[in-house]
Design a protein around this motif. Sequence first.
Motif, mmCIF file in Angstrom:
data_model
loop_
_atom_site.group_PDB
_atom_site.id
_atom_site.type_symbol
_atom_site.label_atom_id
_atom_site.label_comp_id
_atom_site.label_asym_id
_atom_site.label_seq_id
_atom_site.Cartn_x
_atom_site.Cartn_y
_atom_site.Cartn_z
ATOM 1 N N VAL A 1 -18.863 8.338 27.148
ATOM 2 C CA VAL A 1 -17.829 7.717 27.969
ATOM 3 C C VAL A 1 -17.916 8.319 29.368
ATOM 4 C CG1 VAL A 1 -15.360 7.339 28.298
ATOM 5 C CG2 VAL A 1 -16.324 7.336 25.984
ATOM 6 N N TYR B 1 -20.375 3.872 27.849
ATOM 7 C CA TYR B 1 -19.156 3.117 28.115
ATOM 8 C C TYR B 1 -18.668 3.551 29.491
ATOM 9 C CZ TYR B 1 -19.211 2.546 23.022
ATOM 10 O OH TYR B 1 -19.575 2.259 21.733
ATOM 11 N N ILE C 1 -16.080 3.402 32.864
ATOM 12 C CA ILE C 1 -14.797 3.076 33.482
ATOM 13 C C ILE C 1 -14.932 3.377 34.968
ATOM 14 C CG2 ILE C 1 -12.319 3.510 33.539
ATOM 15 C CD1 ILE C 1 -14.265 4.905 30.661
ATOM 16 N N ASN D 1 -14.725 -1.106 31.932
ATOM 17 C CA ASN D 1 -13.338 -1.287 32.311
ATOM 18 C C ASN D 1 -13.123 -0.793 33.737
ATOM 19 O OD1 ASN D 1 -11.688 -1.963 29.653
ATOM 20 N ND2 ASN D 1 -13.240 -0.446 29.103
ATOM 21 N N VAL E 1 -9.934 0.537 36.389
ATOM 22 C CA VAL E 1 -8.563 1.030 36.436
ATOM 23 C C VAL E 1 -8.151 1.184 37.893
ATOM 24 C CG1 VAL E 1 -7.008 2.934 35.877
ATOM 25 C CG2 VAL E 1 -8.788 2.252 34.242
ATOM 26 N N GLU F 1 -5.595 6.684 31.627
ATOM 27 C CA GLU F 1 -6.039 5.384 31.127
ATOM 28 C C GLU F 1 -7.336 5.517 30.319
ATOM 29 O OE1 GLU F 1 -4.470 2.225 31.368
ATOM 30 O OE2 GLU F 1 -2.887 3.698 31.742
ATOM 31 N N VAL F 2 -8.203 6.423 30.748
ATOM 32 C CA VAL F 2 -9.426 6.680 29.978
ATOM 33 C C VAL F 2 -9.067 7.223 28.599
ATOM 34 C CG1 VAL F 2 -11.569 8.016 29.871
ATOM 35 C CG2 VAL F 2 -10.781 7.099 32.056
ATOM 36 N N LYS G 1 -6.321 6.678 26.953
ATOM 37 C CA LYS G 1 -5.762 5.591 26.149
ATOM 38 C C LYS G 1 -6.859 4.709 25.562
ATOM 39 C CE LYS G 1 -1.396 5.142 28.704
ATOM 40 N NZ LYS G 1 -0.607 4.244 29.595
ATOM 41 N N MET G 2 -7.890 4.448 26.368
ATOM 42 C CA MET G 2 -8.962 3.553 25.935
ATOM 43 C C MET G 2 -9.876 4.185 24.893
ATOM 44 S SD MET G 2 -10.232 1.973 29.577
ATOM 45 C CE MET G 2 -9.076 1.394 30.816
ATOM 46 N N PHE G 3 -10.269 5.456 25.143
ATOM 47 C CA PHE G 3 -11.317 6.052 24.322
ATOM 48 C C PHE G 3 -10.904 7.364 23.636
ATOM 49 C CE2 PHE G 3 -13.538 3.508 27.537
ATOM 50 C CZ PHE G 3 -14.353 2.734 26.730
#
Length: 237
Positions: A13, A37, A39, A64, A66, A82-83, A85-87
């Motif tokens: 990530v 992945y 962001i 994604n 943000v 937010e990262v 929350k996502m991963f």
Amino acid sequence: MPAYSSHAFAEKVALITDGANDIGRAVAMQIALQGAYVIVGFSGASEETLRTMRELQSLGTLANAVEADVSTIEGAKHLVGEVEKMFGRLDLLINTLKFVPQSSFDEIGEDVWTKTIDANLKSVFFVTQAAMKLMQARPKPAIVNVTADETGGENLLLTATQSAVIGLTKSLAKQFAPKFRINCVSVGKGQNNSPEILDAELFRPATGIDSDDAARVVVYLLSSEAKSLTGQVLKVG
């Protein structure tokens, strides 16, 4: 630079603080193609950010964006939050945000000073501070800060902030070794090394560092190929 397999960053990530930055966009594309992945952060719905997302998603990658103003502590925490929350994890951080003040030395006031310091130094510090808490549990976390090589440049305030980021990089690397690898890529403006005898109409001189080439150096420092490097500043151009 070594050649990487298409899975060199599989399941990793990665957070890139500025998706509108040319080098940040190139890094996003390169590591996404290698399985990461991605962001990307952005402030304002810029066309550059939207283009980055379209390009990433066209590859079939999990990407994604943000929106967050990382020149503030709240924005930095929001981006990393937010990262999470996502991963629920983060392996790679690339700090690319750069604000270039256009005022001359005599014209710089407190507003320009504050904006430049916040965008170029405060953002790196507080995004990194928040991100390292999320990266702590990962096996091989890596951070790369991208700066402009302004050594001897006329933009004194930009030079000061970029030098500060380099100093911060070295200090963090020393303090958090060996758990974290933290390095810096300093990107110059490039120069034309072509002989003067070349016909300008036939040979187009190089006018700067290609963002893809600079991104390859960033990707190298993020990779396992650079596992012994930390606290280093690699200059490009």
